[in-house]
Write an enzyme that holds these catalytic residues in place. Structure first.
Site, mmCIF file in Angstrom:
data_model
loop_
_atom_site.group_PDB
_atom_site.id
_atom_site.type_symbol
_atom_site.label_atom_id
_atom_site.label_comp_id
_atom_site.label_asym_id
_atom_site.label_seq_id
_atom_site.Cartn_x
_atom_site.Cartn_y
_atom_site.Cartn_z
ATOM 1 N N LYS B 101 -13.191 -82.778 47.318
ATOM 2 C CA LYS B 101 -14.475 -83.362 46.954
ATOM 3 C C LYS B 101 -14.289 -84.861 46.754
ATOM 4 C CE LYS B 101 -17.712 -83.906 43.168
ATOM 5 N NZ LYS B 101 -18.334 -83.371 41.943
ATOM 6 N N GLY B 162 -24.025 -85.018 34.729
ATOM 7 C CA GLY B 162 -24.015 -84.693 33.303
ATOM 8 C C GLY B 162 -25.342 -84.880 32.596
#
Lengths: 73, 260
Positions: B101, B162
């Site tokens: 990733k 987040g």
């Protein structure tokens, strides 16, 4: 301290004095009690493959990054 | 019905990918990931602690690489160079592992991706044989460029990392999905199960999340909820929703046979 014990390298951003001048990456891994741990090592910007730990000799002022996998997103 | 998620030629049954950060301890990490049903788990690459607790447990003891597909990330990298170095280390760390990733951040407050550095890193990594799943903004042009470079999946944000703000621009995601010939996964911003279901109903191939599970009051229960939401959203997408209309003169019950 003798001349021979004066070699220093940098590991993960910190200076590290080595007990001897003739030291392989493998010996360093053992010295740091990382034997058997899943780690990867970069030396002066290049990966040192695990298969070459025994052959690669450390030089004064080498800069090493020793990393592992941790939790992350 | 077989409805596998295929990334870089490998099939996965679960369309939920999860992070392994922010949990209370490794036991909770493992329990949440088991409840999520995820097969692909992200990990970060960090400097090992020197000279302390040589025998402290590691994440790998709880999530053996033999049981999961690891997706090493470049979280915390702010330049293409740092990201590439990190993933070269990851490949060595995980025995010539190629699926990664890529994320290159542009700002420590928002963690918004730096797309120019991301593109530069993607070019290098693809050239070096990495299978790159790439985190990016929800810009359809950038998403297409990353596909053209040779990334194996493009992963636009739903909202900031987040933040738990959910899907802020479903229309952009829809454009990205319609134009893509590689899997599009939402990565970042999902806050609750309905957000995940909406992402899947838009046609996303999968969703990657960490904080939505780890920061829930009960992470293991939320992991289970996310698993169901991903499955429900996927089935809803495949089933094809009814057309929306303001009202309908077509009730669901028969109009004949009324009493009286």
């Amino acid at each position: 301290m003798s001349e021979k014990s004066s070699m220093q390298i940098f590991v993960n951003g910190k200076p590290m004095p080595l007990p001897t001048e003739a030291m392989s990456v493998l010996a360093l891994v053992e010295h740091m009690q990382l034997t058997g741990k899943r780690i990867a090592i970069e030396r002066n910007g290049d990966i040192v493959p695990r298969s070459q730990f025994a052959e690669v000799q450390l030089q004064a002022n080498d800069t090493l990054e020793i990393v592992g996998a941790v939790g992350g997103g | 019905m077989s409805d596998a998620l295929v990334i870089a030629g490998k099939s996965y049954q679960s369309r939920l990918l999860v992070g392994t950060g922010k949990y209370k301890d490794f036991t909770q990490t493992r329990a949440a990931i088991d409840a999520s049903g995820a097969e692909i788990v992200t990990v970060a690459i960090r400097r090992t602690n020197i000279g302390q607790n040589a025998n402290e447990p590691s994440l790998l003891d709880y999530l053996p690489p033999s049981e999961f597909t690891y997706l090493p990330n470049t979280a915390g990298c702010y330049s293409a160079e740092e990201a590439v170095r990190t993933l070269r280390l990851a490949r060595e760390l995980l025995d010539d592992h190629k699926l990664v990733k890529l994320e290159v951040l542009g700002d420590p407050n928002t963690l918004y991706p730096n797309v120019t550095e991301t593109i530069a890193a993607a070019k290098t990594l693809v050239k070096e044989g990495f299978e790159v799943m790439v985190y990016t903004s929800d810009d359809p042009i950038i998403a297409k460029q990353l596909e053209d470079i040779g990334c194996v999946a493009v992963m636009p944000l739903a909202s900031l990392i987040g933040s738990g703000m959910g899907i802020l621009n479903p229309w952009n995601l829809q454009i990205i999905i319609e134009n893509a010939n590689i899997p599009v996964l939402v990565d970042a911003g999902v806050g609750c199960a309905s957000d995940a279901a909406i992402a899947m109903e838009l046609g996303c191939a999968g969703v990657l999340m960490n904080t939505a599970i780890a920061a829930a009051r009960d992470p293991v229960l939320m992991a289970s909820a996310m698993k169901k939401a991903i499955e429900a959203g996927r089935e809803s997408f495949l089933a094809g929703r009814m057309a929306k209309k303001l009202y309908s003169a077509s009730p669901s019950s028969p109009t004949t046979g009324m009493i009286g």
